[in-house]
Scaffold this motif. Structure first.
Motif, PDB file in Angstrom:
ATOM      1  N   SER A  86     -25.489  -0.164 -21.566  1.00 47.75           N
ATOM      2  CA  SER A  86     -25.316  -0.894 -20.314  1.00 47.75           C
ATOM      3  C   SER A  86     -26.635  -0.922 -19.566  1.00 47.75           C
ATOM      4  O   SER A  86     -27.530  -0.114 -19.821  1.00 47.75           O
ATOM      5  CB  SER A  86     -24.231  -0.243 -19.450  1.00 47.75           C
ATOM      6  OG  SER A  86     -24.607   1.069 -19.116  1.00 47.75           O
ATOM      7  N   THR A  87     -26.748  -1.885 -18.658  1.00 50.00           N
ATOM      8  CA  THR A  87     -27.957  -2.016 -17.845  1.00 50.00           C
ATOM      9  C   THR A  87     -27.535  -2.275 -16.408  1.00 50.00           C
ATOM     10  O   THR A  87     -26.405  -2.700 -16.144  1.00 50.00           O
ATOM     11  CB  THR A  87     -28.839  -3.195 -18.319  1.00 50.00           C
ATOM     12  OG1 THR A  87     -28.129  -4.421 -18.099  1.00 50.00           O
ATOM     13  CG2 THR A  87     -29.208  -3.079 -19.788  1.00 50.00           C
ATOM     14  N   GLU A  88     -28.480  -1.990 -15.502  1.00 44.18           N
ATOM     15  CA  GLU A  88     -28.185  -2.166 -14.087  1.00 44.18           C
ATOM     16  C   GLU A  88     -29.455  -2.579 -13.353  1.00 44.18           C
ATOM     17  O   GLU A  88     -30.526  -2.022 -13.627  1.00 44.18           O
ATOM     18  CB  GLU A  88     -27.689  -0.820 -13.544  1.00 44.18           C
ATOM     19  CG  GLU A  88     -26.887  -0.899 -12.266  1.00 44.18           C
ATOM     20  CD  GLU A  88     -26.518   0.502 -11.784  1.00 44.18           C
ATOM     21  OE1 GLU A  88     -26.023   1.318 -12.592  1.00 44.18           O
ATOM     22  OE2 GLU A  88     -26.761   0.771 -10.600  1.00 44.18           O
TER      23      GLU A  88
ATOM     24  N   LYS B 275     -28.572   2.560 -19.971  1.00 44.00           N
ATOM     25  CA  LYS B 275     -27.895   3.663 -20.646  1.00 44.00           C
ATOM     26  C   LYS B 275     -28.005   3.341 -22.127  1.00 44.00           C
ATOM     27  O   LYS B 275     -27.636   2.241 -22.567  1.00 44.00           O
ATOM     28  CB  LYS B 275     -26.443   3.716 -20.209  1.00 44.00           C
ATOM     29  CG  LYS B 275     -25.701   4.950 -20.620  1.00 44.00           C
ATOM     30  CD  LYS B 275     -24.327   4.883 -19.961  1.00 44.00           C
ATOM     31  CE  LYS B 275     -23.485   6.065 -20.336  1.00 44.00           C
ATOM     32  NZ  LYS B 275     -22.128   5.899 -19.793  1.00 44.00           N
TER      33      LYS B 275
ATOM     34  N   GLU C 256     -29.593   8.275 -19.866  1.00 43.94           N
ATOM     35  CA  GLU C 256     -29.624   7.323 -18.754  1.00 43.94           C
ATOM     36  C   GLU C 256     -31.030   7.343 -18.208  1.00 43.94           C
ATOM     37  O   GLU C 256     -31.562   8.393 -17.882  1.00 43.94           O
ATOM     38  CB  GLU C 256     -28.609   7.730 -17.681  1.00 43.94           C
ATOM     39  CG  GLU C 256     -27.186   7.535 -18.175  1.00 43.94           C
ATOM     40  CD  GLU C 256     -26.144   7.717 -17.090  1.00 43.94           C
ATOM     41  OE1 GLU C 256     -26.373   7.276 -15.946  1.00 43.94           O
ATOM     42  OE2 GLU C 256     -25.105   8.312 -17.399  1.00 43.94           O
TER      43      GLU C 256
END
Ligand code: ZN
Length: 163
Positions: free
Chosen positions: A78-80, A106, A120
């Motif tokens: 996942s990315t943010e 992540k 992370e």
């Protein structure tokens, strides 16, 4: 240990998909040692196996946070957010570009004992993970550079490190 030759842009090997590692072997253990030595010899922050001509999913990273990361068969889960900044590559010597990457990622990977782990990361480490994972799938940052490539000599402040 040995410093290996770094393949540079235009070399077809940098455009190829890398194969997952199935088992740790003496040859791959040596590859990892050599990749660290090669990366440090060029003051890089990360290196992917295809950059030394090996089409395997192996990445080493050291962004001066006190860790030496080994990522085998990494997969970004996942990315943010996003970050925009200078990015360079040991396979594109003397150049940098402005690239937007996720601010946080992540990732899951295997370590050098082939044990799975998750990491992370944010900031430079997140940028570096994205850059190196791209290498494993035949992609270079130059295709993401928003304003083309610039010469390092034009950079006003030495910022970022090559990967
Ligand atoms: Zn690179």
């Amino acid at each position: 240990m040995a410093i290996r030759n770094i393949r540079t842009i235009g070399d077809e090997i940098l455009t190829k998909e890398c194969k997952p590692v199935k088992f740790m072997t003496p040859r791959i253990a040596l590859l990892i040692e050599d990749m660290f030595e090669t990366m440090y010899s060029k003051d890089g922050a990360g290196l992917a196996a295809p950059q030394v001509g090996i089409l395997k999913q192996v990445v080493v990273i050291d962004v001066d946070d006190g860790n030496q990361y080994v990522l085998i068969n990494p997969e970004i889960l996942s990315t943010e957010g996003s970050q925009t900044g200078n990015e360079g590559c040991l396979s594109v010597p003397g150049k940098y570009g402005i690239v937007t990457r996720p601010e946080k990622v992540k990732v899951k990977a295997l370590n050098e004992q082939m044990k799975p782990y998750e990491l992370e990361a944010e900031g430079l480490l997140a940028r570096c993970i994205c850059h190196e994972c791209d290498h494993l799938h035949g992609a270079l940052y130059v295709d993401l550079a928003e304003d083309g490539l610039h010469d390092n000599s034009e950079m006003e402040e030495a910022e970022g490190e090559d990967a």
